[in-house]
Design a protein around this motif. Structure first.
Motif, mmCIF file in Angstrom:
data_model
loop_
_atom_site.group_PDB
_atom_site.id
_atom_site.type_symbol
_atom_site.label_atom_id
_atom_site.label_comp_id
_atom_site.label_asym_id
_atom_site.label_seq_id
_atom_site.Cartn_x
_atom_site.Cartn_y
_atom_site.Cartn_z
ATOM 1 N N SER A 316 -43.612 -19.907 10.899
ATOM 2 C CA SER A 316 -43.134 -20.950 11.811
ATOM 3 C C SER A 316 -42.043 -21.844 11.238
ATOM 4 O O SER A 316 -41.265 -22.437 11.983
ATOM 5 C CB SER A 316 -44.322 -21.818 12.253
ATOM 6 N N THR A 317 -41.996 -21.998 9.916
ATOM 7 C CA THR A 317 -40.950 -22.840 9.314
ATOM 8 C C THR A 317 -39.653 -22.052 9.226
ATOM 9 O O THR A 317 -39.583 -21.036 8.537
ATOM 10 C CB THR A 317 -41.365 -23.302 7.912
ATOM 11 N N LEU A 318 -38.632 -22.518 9.911
ATOM 12 C CA LEU A 318 -37.345 -21.822 9.945
ATOM 13 C C LEU A 318 -36.283 -22.592 9.173
ATOM 14 O O LEU A 318 -36.274 -23.835 9.167
ATOM 15 C CB LEU A 318 -36.882 -21.644 11.387
ATOM 16 N N ALA A 319 -35.384 -21.853 8.543
ATOM 17 C CA ALA A 319 -34.247 -22.485 7.882
ATOM 18 C C ALA A 319 -33.324 -23.106 8.926
ATOM 19 O O ALA A 319 -32.584 -24.047 8.634
ATOM 20 C CB ALA A 319 -33.490 -21.445 7.043
ATOM 21 N N ARG A 320 -33.366 -22.562 10.129
ATOM 22 C CA ARG A 320 -32.626 -23.125 11.273
ATOM 23 C C ARG A 320 -33.664 -23.752 12.196
ATOM 24 O O ARG A 320 -34.175 -23.105 13.122
ATOM 25 C CB ARG A 320 -31.844 -22.017 11.987
ATOM 26 N N PRO A 321 -34.008 -25.026 11.976
ATOM 27 C CA PRO A 321 -35.142 -25.649 12.653
ATOM 28 C C PRO A 321 -35.027 -25.650 14.175
ATOM 29 O O PRO A 321 -33.936 -25.757 14.744
ATOM 30 C CB PRO A 321 -35.129 -27.085 12.110
ATOM 31 N N LEU A 322 -36.176 -25.541 14.824
ATOM 32 C CA LEU A 322 -36.262 -25.574 16.282
ATOM 33 C C LEU A 322 -36.384 -27.017 16.787
ATOM 34 O O LEU A 322 -36.570 -27.950 16.003
ATOM 35 C CB LEU A 322 -37.475 -24.758 16.742
ATOM 36 N N ARG A 323 -36.297 -27.191 18.099
ATOM 37 C CA ARG A 323 -36.414 -28.523 18.697
ATOM 38 C C ARG A 323 -37.826 -29.076 18.535
ATOM 39 O O ARG A 323 -38.806 -28.352 18.624
ATOM 40 C CB ARG A 323 -36.053 -28.483 20.178
ATOM 41 N N SER A 324 -37.893 -30.372 18.334
ATOM 42 C CA SER A 324 -39.179 -31.051 18.235
ATOM 43 C C SER A 324 -38.990 -32.495 18.688
ATOM 44 O O SER A 324 -37.910 -32.878 19.151
ATOM 45 C CB SER A 324 -39.704 -30.997 16.793
ATOM 46 N N VAL A 325 -40.050 -33.304 18.514
ATOM 47 C CA VAL A 325 -40.006 -34.722 18.876
ATOM 48 C C VAL A 325 -40.617 -35.526 17.746
ATOM 49 O O VAL A 325 -41.713 -35.213 17.277
ATOM 50 C CB VAL A 325 -40.765 -35.003 20.190
ATOM 51 N N ASP A 326 -39.906 -36.543 17.293
ATOM 52 C CA ASP A 326 -40.441 -37.424 16.247
ATOM 53 C C ASP A 326 -41.657 -38.173 16.802
ATOM 54 O O ASP A 326 -41.582 -38.762 17.888
ATOM 55 C CB ASP A 326 -39.359 -38.407 15.807
ATOM 56 N N ILE A 327 -42.786 -38.136 16.068
ATOM 57 C CA ILE A 327 -44.016 -38.724 16.613
ATOM 58 C C ILE A 327 -43.970 -40.251 16.646
ATOM 59 O O ILE A 327 -44.761 -40.874 17.360
ATOM 60 C CB ILE A 327 -45.255 -38.252 15.826
ATOM 61 N N LEU A 328 -43.045 -40.873 15.905
ATOM 62 C CA LEU A 328 -42.945 -42.336 15.925
ATOM 63 C C LEU A 328 -41.946 -42.811 16.971
ATOM 64 O O LEU A 328 -42.258 -43.647 17.813
ATOM 65 C CB LEU A 328 -42.555 -42.850 14.544
ATOM 66 N N SER A 329 -40.719 -42.254 16.930
ATOM 67 C CA SER A 329 -39.674 -42.701 17.861
ATOM 68 C C SER A 329 -39.789 -42.037 19.226
ATOM 69 O O SER A 329 -39.229 -42.532 20.208
ATOM 70 C CB SER A 329 -38.293 -42.404 17.273
ATOM 71 N N LYS A 330 -40.485 -40.901 19.291
ATOM 72 C CA LYS A 330 -40.627 -40.090 20.514
ATOM 73 C C LYS A 330 -39.293 -39.512 20.976
ATOM 74 O O LYS A 330 -39.153 -39.089 22.126
ATOM 75 C CB LYS A 330 -41.260 -40.908 21.661
ATOM 76 N N LYS A 331 -38.319 -39.482 20.085
ATOM 77 C CA LYS A 331 -37.007 -38.926 20.419
ATOM 78 C C LYS A 331 -36.912 -37.471 19.954
ATOM 79 O O LYS A 331 -37.547 -37.085 18.986
ATOM 80 C CB LYS A 331 -35.900 -39.755 19.756
ATOM 81 N N GLU A 332 -36.079 -36.711 20.680
ATOM 82 C CA GLU A 332 -35.896 -35.308 20.311
ATOM 83 C C GLU A 332 -35.189 -35.211 18.960
ATOM 84 O O GLU A 332 -34.215 -35.929 18.695
ATOM 85 C CB GLU A 332 -35.085 -34.573 21.379
ATOM 86 N N VAL A 333 -35.703 -34.329 18.113
ATOM 87 C CA VAL A 333 -35.136 -34.116 16.774
ATOM 88 C C VAL A 333 -35.225 -32.629 16.447
ATOM 89 O O VAL A 333 -35.825 -31.838 17.182
ATOM 90 C CB VAL A 333 -35.917 -34.904 15.704
ATOM 91 N N LYS A 334 -34.644 -32.249 15.346
ATOM 92 C CA LYS A 334 -34.864 -30.928 14.792
ATOM 93 C C LYS A 334 -36.116 -30.995 13.923
ATOM 94 O O LYS A 334 -36.312 -31.957 13.188
ATOM 95 C CB LYS A 334 -33.667 -30.477 13.949
ATOM 96 N N ALA A 335 -36.959 -29.976 14.020
ATOM 97 C CA ALA A 335 -38.206 -29.971 13.257
ATOM 98 C C ALA A 335 -37.921 -30.070 11.766
ATOM 99 O O ALA A 335 -36.866 -29.626 11.283
ATOM 100 C CB ALA A 335 -38.983 -28.692 13.552
ATOM 101 N N ALA A 336 -38.841 -30.662 11.033
ATOM 102 C CA ALA A 336 -38.693 -30.773 9.579
ATOM 103 C C ALA A 336 -38.706 -29.388 8.956
ATOM 104 O O ALA A 336 -39.269 -28.443 9.501
ATOM 105 C CB ALA A 336 -39.824 -31.616 9.012
#
Length: 391
Positions: A316-336
């Motif tokens: 599941s961990t990709l060098a080219r991260p997939l879309r996710s959401v920061d659990i604090l800001s609730k904003k869309e981010v690239k996954a860690a």
């Protein structure tokens, strides 16, 4: 001592190390650290593995349960240090930090991982608390415990093998019997594949995935030879050995499907093409003309080889991260992004050998009991004599 074989693992991916306590091994079994280390090394190799495998050189320390090279019948404690801990000591220390939030929080959950759901379940705003334990690093403990169980099974002529039969779309259709005749080739292969041409095509797929920042999964097969008939039971659902084997293999990180024998192919065949007809020969006793059931009928071993296959999803961990959401800001981010493998199917096959070995050993302990290895062997020999004389 307990004749119920069970184990418990602990430790985090970047903590001091990984621990396992194994209970139920009879006294008198010869076991050395180097024997376990050999299995740990097999887990670490494979084409497509990541940087972590270049850091860790897994070696076990037997902390208890063994004296002068033989088991005592008491719980066996094993410890495998994490060599990378020196780089993570401040981030993974057990004591309270001097300043709250003096360390970076992991707040960008990775799709396909335990990060988000684990954070919700355990109320963690720092998802590192989840990923450190959900990590496949935990499987090093299972391989260590499985090595001890493998050593026990060897005393009864039981052996375990594995091979990779598919990476992505590239598949090796070689029959397992033919493949095992060339098992040295499989052990020497960086993909645990017995077919050299197909292995090269598998490597090309892995290289392409790496270039794209992607990952690949596949299918592996585990074969157990020398298993006596009658392990497991039809009496209760949780005693069925096929169910327990499927549970054990499915519990390995990233495994998404398990089949025994013909498995899913049975759904597309007539009954006459699926069942194993029974024969009898004086001196040999009862036998099956085929082994489509994979060595298990009605939740019990038939005496034929046990054959298990499992599908592993792409990591599941990709060098080219997939879309996710920061659990604090609730904003869309690239996954860690953490250090990860491109493909770990060969390693998963070795881990599966270990967990399958544990389940077979557990069934052997249930069937034959005994506080010492000598007593367990007497019970086993008596049972095998009963089969030869009466069946």
């Amino acid at each position: 001592m307990s004749t119920i074989l069970r184990y418990l693992t602990s430790g985090e991916s970047h903590g001091k190390g990984i621990f396992v306590i194994l209970e139920g091994i009879p006294s008198g079994l010869r076991i050395q650290e180097e024997y376990i280390n050999k299995q740990l090394k097999r887990r670490q190799v494979g084409y497509g593995r990541g940087e972590r495998m270049r850091i860790e050189k897994d070696r076990v320390e037997i902390l208890s349960g063994v004296r002068f090279g033989k088991t005592l019948g008491s719980p066996i404690s094993l410890f495998i240090p994490n060599l990378d801990f020196k780089n993570w000591e401040k981030l993974m220390m057990a004591k309270e930090p001097e300043e709250e939030h003096s360390f970076p929080l992991f707040t960008k959950p990775r799709p396909g991982h335990a990060d988000l759901v684990g954070g919700i379940k355990y109320n963690f705003l720092d998802l590192r608390n989840v990923l450190e334990r959900a990590s496949a690093r935990e499987t090093v403990a299972r391989v260590a415990a499985g090595a001890v169980c493998r050593r026990l099974l060897e005393e009864f002529g039981i052996s375990i093998f594995s091979r990779v039969i598919q990476i992505g779309e590239e598949k090796d259709n070689t029959d397992w019997q033919k493949a095992l005749k060339n098992y040295e080739r499989i052990e020497a292969s960086s993909l645990r594949c017995g077919n050299e041409k197909i292995e090269e095509r598998m490597k090309e797929l892995i290289d392409k995935a790496k270039e794209k920042g992607d990952t690949l999964g596949g299918v592996f097969e585990v074969v157990v030879l020398g298993v006596p008939p009658g392990l497991g039971s039809y009496i209760q659902w949780d005693l069925k050995l096929d169910a327990r084997l499927a549970f054990a293999v499915m519990s390995i990180q990233a495994i998404v499907g398990v089949e025994i024998g013909m498995g899913f192919k049975c759904a597309f065949c007539f009954g006459s093409e699926v069942q194993d007809e029974i024969g009898y020969t004086e001196g040999k006793g009862f036998y099956r003309f085929t082994n489509r059931c994979g060595g298990i009928e009605g939740g019990m071993t038939t005496g034929e080889p046990v054959i298990i296959r499992a599908a592993m999803k792409p990591i599941s961990t990709l060098a080219r991260p997939l879309r996710s959401v920061d659990i604090l800001s609730k904003k869309e981010v690239k996954a860690a992004k953490e250090r990860s493998d491109v493909c770990a199917v060969p390693a998963a096959s070795v881990i599966a050998e270990a967990v399958v070995g544990i389940e077979i050993a557990r069934a052997m302990r249930e069937k034959f009991g005994g506080d010492s290895l000598e007593e367990m062997k007497r019970n086993y020999n008596s049972y095998m004599e009963y089969i030869r004389e009466k069946w």
